[in-house]
Design a protein around this motif. Sequence first.
Motif, PDB file in Angstrom:
ATOM      1  N   UNK A 112      -7.130   7.803 -13.044  1.00 46.67           N
ATOM      2  CA  UNK A 112      -6.386   6.961 -13.988  1.00 46.67           C
ATOM      3  C   UNK A 112      -4.973   6.703 -13.485  1.00 46.67           C
ATOM      4  N   UNK A 113      -4.349   7.744 -12.925  1.00 46.48           N
ATOM      5  CA  UNK A 113      -2.990   7.569 -12.414  1.00 46.48           C
ATOM      6  C   UNK A 113      -2.977   6.634 -11.201  1.00 46.48           C
ATOM      7  N   UNK A 143       1.223  -0.935 -11.547  1.00 46.72           N
ATOM      8  CA  UNK A 143       2.675  -0.779 -11.460  1.00 46.72           C
ATOM      9  C   UNK A 143       3.199  -1.335 -10.140  1.00 46.72           C
ATOM     10  N   UNK A 144       2.476  -1.079  -9.056  1.00 46.67           N
ATOM     11  CA  UNK A 144       2.871  -1.596  -7.746  1.00 46.67           C
ATOM     12  C   UNK A 144       2.754  -3.113  -7.693  1.00 46.67           C
ATOM     13  N   UNK A 161       0.822  -1.214   0.000  1.00 47.48           N
ATOM     14  CA  UNK A 161       0.000   0.000   0.000  1.00 47.48           C
ATOM     15  C   UNK A 161       0.851   1.256   0.000  1.00 47.48           C
ATOM     16  N   UNK A 162       1.989   1.220   0.675  1.00 53.60           N
ATOM     17  CA  UNK A 162       2.900   2.370   0.616  1.00 53.60           C
ATOM     18  C   UNK A 162       3.476   2.507  -0.785  1.00 53.60           C
ATOM     19  N   UNK A 163       3.820   1.375  -1.386  1.00 52.07           N
ATOM     20  CA  UNK A 163       4.349   1.407  -2.754  1.00 52.07           C
ATOM     21  C   UNK A 163       3.315   1.992  -3.712  1.00 52.07           C
ATOM     22  N   UNK A 164       2.081   1.556  -3.569  1.00 58.32           N
ATOM     23  CA  UNK A 164       0.997   2.069  -4.413  1.00 58.32           C
ATOM     24  C   UNK A 164       0.829   3.574  -4.239  1.00 58.32           C
TER      25      UNK A 164
END
Length: 348
Positions: free
Chosen positions: A298-299, A306-307, A258-261
């Motif tokens: 969208x991002x 991506x995460x 979740x931090x990566x996201x």
Amino acid sequence: MLAPSRILRTTPAQAGGGRERWSLVEHAYDAIAEGSKSFATASELFDRDTRERVWLLYAWCRRCDDLADGQDHGGEPTEHADADKRLRAIRLLTERAFEGLPTADPAFDAFGLVARECGLTREMAEDVIMGFELDAAGWRPRTERDLARYCYHVAGAVGVMMAVVMGVPKDDSEMLDRACDMGIAFQLANIARDIGEDDAADRCYLPIEWLVEEDIEPGQHLKPHHRGELTDMAARLVTLMERHEAAAKLGTPRLPFRSRWAVLAAARIYGAIGREVRARGQAAWDHRVVIGRWDKAKHVLGAFWEALRNRPQPPETMPEWTRGDILIDVRMAGPIAKPPMDPLPDEE
């Protein structure tokens, strides 16, 4: 008759200055919701504990920025005449927050709480405060190296603190380097977008050596006959942004999902700001670049995949500006001064 000093009660030291945690979190959320819609969107992706701590840290950064400039959530800055007094207040209140003493300001009490919970240090805080000091003094970069140091103070050092808030160990230099890169990337996007607004406030963060290379007279970079050169310099900023952005992503695989996201979502949103400035060319400053709600969504979705994939591609060339080199310049400037603890003078 006065009581003997031996029986007087002293103010107890408590993280958050004695305020309830929920009230500090609520205040911090209001600060980020009003101060940075892009970062507020990304912050919602963190797990609850991390999200609240990110808000608490942001509230302090926002409040210090406003105090340094005499602003209210990024409004019109005031004169620089009492800048020394405002910076002194920031350092005094920050020191009280570290000591767990009440500050009468919820943003500083919030910082005291998150500093205690995550182990943030005075050195980290001072690196950020030095950026506010540069702005309050009306400082402008002469060289690209000056620009690097400015970006470190106002954003890279914040990135380092955010990484620690996310659970990155304070001695993990590689991860902190990548967090610093992310902050620098964000700031370069902001500088490119805000050239017109900064000029209206009598500020310019384009290095003087760049202006000289483009044969632009001081204070004339927004004149219509220089729009071509200004577009080139903005594109140069965005290229630097993309290099730091790609380098920063190399640190994300080691973050919790979740931090990566959240970090990747923020990177995509701020990166979109910089790339939109470049795409607009000479019209980039006719209207403020804003990433709309649907584009942000969208991002966020793109960042999720991506995460999940979790295979960032390294940049063709790593950034020339490194946290280590910048810190050498910062530390050689002198030791961190002990904040004055004597009371501030009364307002006249």
